[in-house]
Design a protein around this motif. Structure first.
Motif, short mmCIF file in Angstrom:
data_model
loop_
_atom_site.label_atom_id
_atom_site.label_comp_id
_atom_site.label_asym_id
_atom_site.label_seq_id
_atom_site.Cartn_x
_atom_site.Cartn_y
_atom_site.Cartn_z
N UNK A 3 0.84 -1.21 0.00
CA UNK A 3 0.00 0.00 0.00
C UNK A 3 0.87 1.25 0.00
N UNK A 4 1.97 1.23 0.78
CA UNK A 4 2.87 2.38 0.81
C UNK A 4 3.49 2.63 -0.56
N UNK A 5 3.88 1.54 -1.25
CA UNK A 5 4.45 1.68 -2.60
C UNK A 5 3.44 2.30 -3.55
N UNK A 6 2.18 1.88 -3.42
CA UNK A 6 1.14 2.47 -4.26
C UNK A 6 0.96 3.96 -3.95
N UNK A 7 1.02 4.31 -2.68
CA UNK A 7 0.80 5.70 -2.27
C UNK A 7 1.98 6.59 -2.64
N UNK A 8 3.19 6.16 -2.29
CA UNK A 8 4.38 7.02 -2.48
C UNK A 8 4.93 6.95 -3.91
N UNK A 9 5.61 5.87 -4.29
CA UNK A 9 6.24 5.89 -5.62
C UNK A 9 5.27 5.87 -6.80
N UNK A 10 4.18 5.09 -6.70
CA UNK A 10 3.29 4.95 -7.85
C UNK A 10 2.42 6.19 -8.03
N UNK A 11 1.69 6.57 -7.00
CA UNK A 11 0.82 7.74 -7.09
C UNK A 11 1.63 9.02 -6.96
N UNK A 12 2.71 8.96 -6.22
CA UNK A 12 3.58 10.11 -6.05
C UNK A 12 3.20 11.03 -4.91
N UNK A 13 2.48 10.49 -3.93
CA UNK A 13 2.07 11.29 -2.78
C UNK A 13 3.07 11.07 -1.64
N UNK A 14 3.72 12.13 -1.18
CA UNK A 14 4.60 12.03 -0.02
C UNK A 14 3.75 11.89 1.23
N UNK A 15 3.90 10.77 1.89
CA UNK A 15 3.06 10.46 3.05
C UNK A 15 3.70 10.98 4.32
N UNK A 16 2.92 11.69 5.11
CA UNK A 16 3.38 12.25 6.38
C UNK A 16 2.41 11.89 7.48
N UNK A 17 2.98 11.60 8.65
CA UNK A 17 2.16 11.40 9.85
C UNK A 17 1.67 12.76 10.31
N UNK A 18 0.50 12.83 10.92
CA UNK A 18 -0.03 14.13 11.33
C UNK A 18 0.80 14.77 12.43
N UNK A 19 0.76 16.08 12.47
CA UNK A 19 1.43 16.83 13.53
C UNK A 19 0.57 16.74 14.78
#
Length: 151
Positions: free
Chosen positions: A35-51
Motif C-alpha cells: 500500500x505504501x508503494x502504491x501511495x508514495x512511488x506509484x501515485x507520487x504522494x509524499x506520506x506524512x504522519x499528522x502533527x
C-alpha cells in the motif's frame, strides 16, 4: 498404541499454528508495504504522519511503514497466545473484539494533516494491515484444539 497416537496428536496441532501466524504477520507487513508503494512511488504522494502536540508532520517511509505494521501484529499474536492459554474457549471472540477496538482506537482521527491525502492514506494503511491480520489470526485461533480438563 492408539492411545499413544491420540495423546501426541494435540501437541502437533498446537505447534503447526505458528507458521500460519507468522505468515499472517509477514503478510500484514507486506500488505502495508505494498500500500505504501502504491501511495508514495506509484501515485507520487509524499506520506506524512499528522502533527500532534505542536510537532512537525513526520515523513513516513518504507521502514516506518514496516515497523508500524510489525509491532502491533506481533503484539496481537502475543495477546492471542495469552488468551488461548488462560481463556481458551473465549480466546477467539475476545481477541477479535479487542483487535477491532484497537483498530478503531488507533485510526488517525485527529491531528494536523498536511493534506486530505495523508489522512486517507493512513486510514488505508490501518485497514490493509487489519484486513490481513484479524481474519487470519482469528481463523487460526478458531481452529486451535481446546483442551478439556476431563480425564
Amino acid at each position: 498404541m492408539a492411545a499413544g497416537l491420540a495423546s501426541t496428536a494435540h501437541p502437533g496441532i498446537h505447534t503447526r499454528l505458528w507458521p500460519v501466524r507468522l505468515a499472517a504477520v509477514a503478510s500484514a507487513v507486506l500488505a502495508a508495504l505494498f500500500a505504501w508503494v502504491l501511495i508514495e512511488p506509484v501515485i507520487g504522494h509524499d506520506l506524512y504522519a499528522p502533527a500532534l502536540g505542536g510537532e512537525e508532520p513526520q515523513d513516513i517511509g518504507a521502514v516506518e511503514t514496516a515497523g508500524v505494521a510489525l509491532v502491533p501484529a506481533l503484539a496481537g499474536w502475543a495477546f492471542l497466545a495469552v488468551l488461548e492459554r488462560f481463556v481458551p474457549r473465549r480466546a477467539t471472540l475476545i481477541w477479535t473484539i479487542v483487535a477491532l477496538v484497537v483498530l478503531v482506537a488507533t485510526m488517525p482521527w485527529s491531528g494536523t494533516f498536511r493534506s486530505d491525502g495523508d489522512h486517507v492514506s493512513l486510514v488505508l494503511l490501518h485497514v490493509v494491515v487489519a484486513a490481513v491480520l484479524v481474519p487470519v489470526l482469528a481463523w487460526s485461533s478458531a481452529r486451535r484444539p481446546r483442551t478439556s480438563h476431563t480425564p
